[in-house]
Design a protein around this motif. Structure first.
Motif, PDB file in Angstrom:
ATOM      1  N   GLU A 129     176.478  75.942  79.270  1.00 32.88           N
ATOM      2  CA  GLU A 129     177.921  76.474  79.127  1.00 32.88           C
ATOM      3  C   GLU A 129     177.726  78.041  78.504  1.00 32.88           C
ATOM      4  O   GLU A 129     176.840  78.267  77.689  1.00 32.88           O
ATOM      5  CB  GLU A 129     178.802  75.487  78.098  1.00 32.88           C
ATOM      6  CG  GLU A 129     178.994  74.119  78.568  1.00 32.88           C
ATOM      7  CD  GLU A 129     179.883  73.514  77.659  1.00 32.88           C
ATOM      8  OE1 GLU A 129     180.601  73.966  76.793  1.00 32.88           O
ATOM      9  OE2 GLU A 129     179.828  72.163  77.597  1.00 32.88           O
ATOM     10  N   VAL A 130     178.864  78.792  78.987  1.00 33.89           N
ATOM     11  CA  VAL A 130     178.786  80.028  78.541  1.00 33.89           C
ATOM     12  C   VAL A 130     180.228  80.348  78.122  1.00 33.89           C
ATOM     13  O   VAL A 130     181.040  80.152  79.087  1.00 33.89           O
ATOM     14  CB  VAL A 130     178.338  81.188  79.666  1.00 33.89           C
ATOM     15  CG1 VAL A 130     178.364  82.587  79.233  1.00 33.89           C
ATOM     16  CG2 VAL A 130     176.747  80.682  80.186  1.00 33.89           C
TER      17      VAL A 130
ATOM     18  N   GLY B  73     187.702  94.943  74.802  1.00 43.15           N
ATOM     19  CA  GLY B  73     186.687  95.458  75.978  1.00 43.15           C
ATOM     20  C   GLY B  73     186.439  94.612  77.006  1.00 43.15           C
ATOM     21  O   GLY B  73     187.081  93.439  77.242  1.00 43.15           O
ATOM     22  N   ASP B  74     185.803  95.008  78.200  1.00 40.95           N
ATOM     23  CA  ASP B  74     185.559  94.171  79.331  1.00 40.95           C
ATOM     24  C   ASP B  74     184.432  93.158  79.389  1.00 40.95           C
ATOM     25  O   ASP B  74     183.689  93.305  78.345  1.00 40.95           O
ATOM     26  CB  ASP B  74     185.054  95.173  80.478  1.00 40.95           C
ATOM     27  CG  ASP B  74     186.268  96.094  80.894  1.00 40.95           C
ATOM     28  OD1 ASP B  74     187.454  95.893  80.333  1.00 40.95           O
ATOM     29  OD2 ASP B  74     185.817  97.148  81.479  1.00 40.95           O
ATOM     30  N   VAL B  75     184.860  92.075  80.115  1.00 42.12           N
ATOM     31  CA  VAL B  75     183.486  91.037  79.889  1.00 42.12           C
ATOM     32  C   VAL B  75     183.108  90.979  81.334  1.00 42.12           C
ATOM     33  O   VAL B  75     183.856  90.999  82.291  1.00 42.12           O
ATOM     34  CB  VAL B  75     184.206  89.720  79.553  1.00 42.12           C
ATOM     35  CG1 VAL B  75     183.271  88.670  79.838  1.00 42.12           C
ATOM     36  CG2 VAL B  75     184.942  89.448  78.397  1.00 42.12           C
ATOM     37  N   ASP B  76     181.997  91.249  81.301  1.00 45.73           N
ATOM     38  CA  ASP B  76     181.116  91.265  82.826  1.00 45.73           C
ATOM     39  C   ASP B  76     179.776  90.276  82.800  1.00 45.73           C
ATOM     40  O   ASP B  76     179.123  90.374  82.313  1.00 45.73           O
ATOM     41  CB  ASP B  76     180.688  92.544  83.197  1.00 45.73           C
ATOM     42  CG  ASP B  76     180.324  92.956  84.738  1.00 45.73           C
ATOM     43  OD1 ASP B  76     180.161  91.665  85.401  1.00 45.73           O
ATOM     44  OD2 ASP B  76     180.011  93.792  84.934  1.00 45.73           O
ATOM     45  N   LEU B  77     180.173  88.953  83.369  1.00 42.99           N
ATOM     46  CA  LEU B  77     179.086  87.920  83.446  1.00 42.99           C
ATOM     47  C   LEU B  77     178.667  87.828  85.077  1.00 42.99           C
ATOM     48  O   LEU B  77     179.342  87.681  85.967  1.00 42.99           O
ATOM     49  CB  LEU B  77     179.631  86.705  83.092  1.00 42.99           C
ATOM     50  CG  LEU B  77     180.283  86.635  81.438  1.00 42.99           C
ATOM     51  CD1 LEU B  77     180.990  85.330  81.456  1.00 42.99           C
ATOM     52  CD2 LEU B  77     179.114  86.781  80.967  1.00 42.99           C
ATOM     53  N   ALA B  78     177.287  87.346  84.981  1.00 46.53           N
ATOM     54  CA  ALA B  78     176.478  86.997  86.074  1.00 46.53           C
ATOM     55  C   ALA B  78     175.565  86.158  85.917  1.00 46.53           C
ATOM     56  O   ALA B  78     174.418  86.040  85.429  1.00 46.53           O
ATOM     57  CB  ALA B  78     175.714  88.569  86.752  1.00 46.53           C
ATOM     58  N   VAL B  79     176.113  84.888  85.701  1.00 48.13           N
ATOM     59  CA  VAL B  79     175.578  83.776  85.254  1.00 48.13           C
ATOM     60  C   VAL B  79     175.638  82.568  86.240  1.00 48.13           C
ATOM     61  O   VAL B  79     176.687  82.358  86.859  1.00 48.13           O
ATOM     62  CB  VAL B  79     175.954  83.223  83.737  1.00 48.13           C
ATOM     63  CG1 VAL B  79     175.449  84.311  82.739  1.00 48.13           C
ATOM     64  CG2 VAL B  79     177.238  82.939  83.776  1.00 48.13           C
ATOM     65  N   THR B  80     174.690  81.639  86.115  1.00 47.00           N
ATOM     66  CA  THR B  80     174.887  80.284  86.841  1.00 47.00           C
ATOM     67  C   THR B  80     174.720  79.216  85.762  1.00 47.00           C
ATOM     68  O   THR B  80     173.857  79.153  85.011  1.00 47.00           O
ATOM     69  CB  THR B  80     173.534  80.072  87.569  1.00 47.00           C
ATOM     70  OG1 THR B  80     173.423  81.246  88.826  1.00 47.00           O
ATOM     71  CG2 THR B  80     173.748  79.006  88.503  1.00 47.00           C
TER      72      THR B  80
END
Length: 194
Positions: A2-3, A10-17
């Motif tokens: 879980e993330v 601020g911006d949130v930028d996620l690159a997750v699996t």
């Protein structure tokens, strides 16, 4: 896995699996890239951008920011896209077996997935009740549901013979179709082919 990510400005930028992704932002932009599994993303005035990946289910919401979704949907998943005044743009494969319900109180609805002409998508006026039903080009079923003056609601299915899957009450046949609900109050909605 879980993330969870939260931001006030601020911006949130996620690159997750991961199995589950949850993003909350007040005024920043929320971006998911290549994410898989489940997603719950919401902003107040920031935009939501989702690119790549495949989702089993998801909830994507913004109050006044724009929402852009260009990713895959898993069969049998449930997906909810909503905005009060921002625009919503979905880029999805027309081959995906899915049932759609799209509504906008004041904004325009442009539907390239079902190839319904703009004239058929026009707001209906004061008449209430079901609208025309038929088959759009490409063999895609669609309904136009007429409600309040100025409101447009469209329901349609993509990816296969939707009539037979709607009539077949076997749980297996119904669970193979994704369910997509798109709701906007005053923002425009665009459904584009991926």
């Amino acid at each position: 896995k879980e993330v969870e990510a939260k931001s006030l400005k601020g911006d949130v930028d996620l690159a997750v699996t991961g199995t589950r992704v949850k993003v909350r932002s007040a005024s920043g932009k929320a971006t998911l890239t290549g994410t898989t599994g489940e997603a719950d993303v919401s902003t107040v005035s920031g935009s939501v951008v989702v690119e790549g990946g495949h989702f089993e289910r998801g909830r994507f919401k913004t109050v006044s920011g724009d929402l852009v979704f260009s990713a895959g949907l898993r069969r049998g998943g449930a997906f909810d896209f909503s905005s009060h005044s921002g625009s919503i743009t979905l880029r999805l494969p027309v081959s995906m077996p899915a049932d759609y319900l799209v509504s906008s109180r004041e904004g325009r609805v442009v539907n390239d997935l079902a190839a319904v002409t703009r004239e058929r998508m026009a707001p209906a006026g004061p008449r209430r009740g079901p609208g025309r039903r038929g088959r759009a080009r490409g063999g895609v079923d669609r309904d136009m549901i007429r409600t309040r003056p100025g409101e447009t609601r469209v329901s349609f299915s993509t990816g296969g013979d939707s009539d037979s899957s709607r009539d077949n009450t076997a749980a297996g046949a119904l669970s193979e179709r994704a369910r997509v609900v798109v709701t906007s109050f005053s923002g425009d909605v665009a459904l584009r082919r991926k």
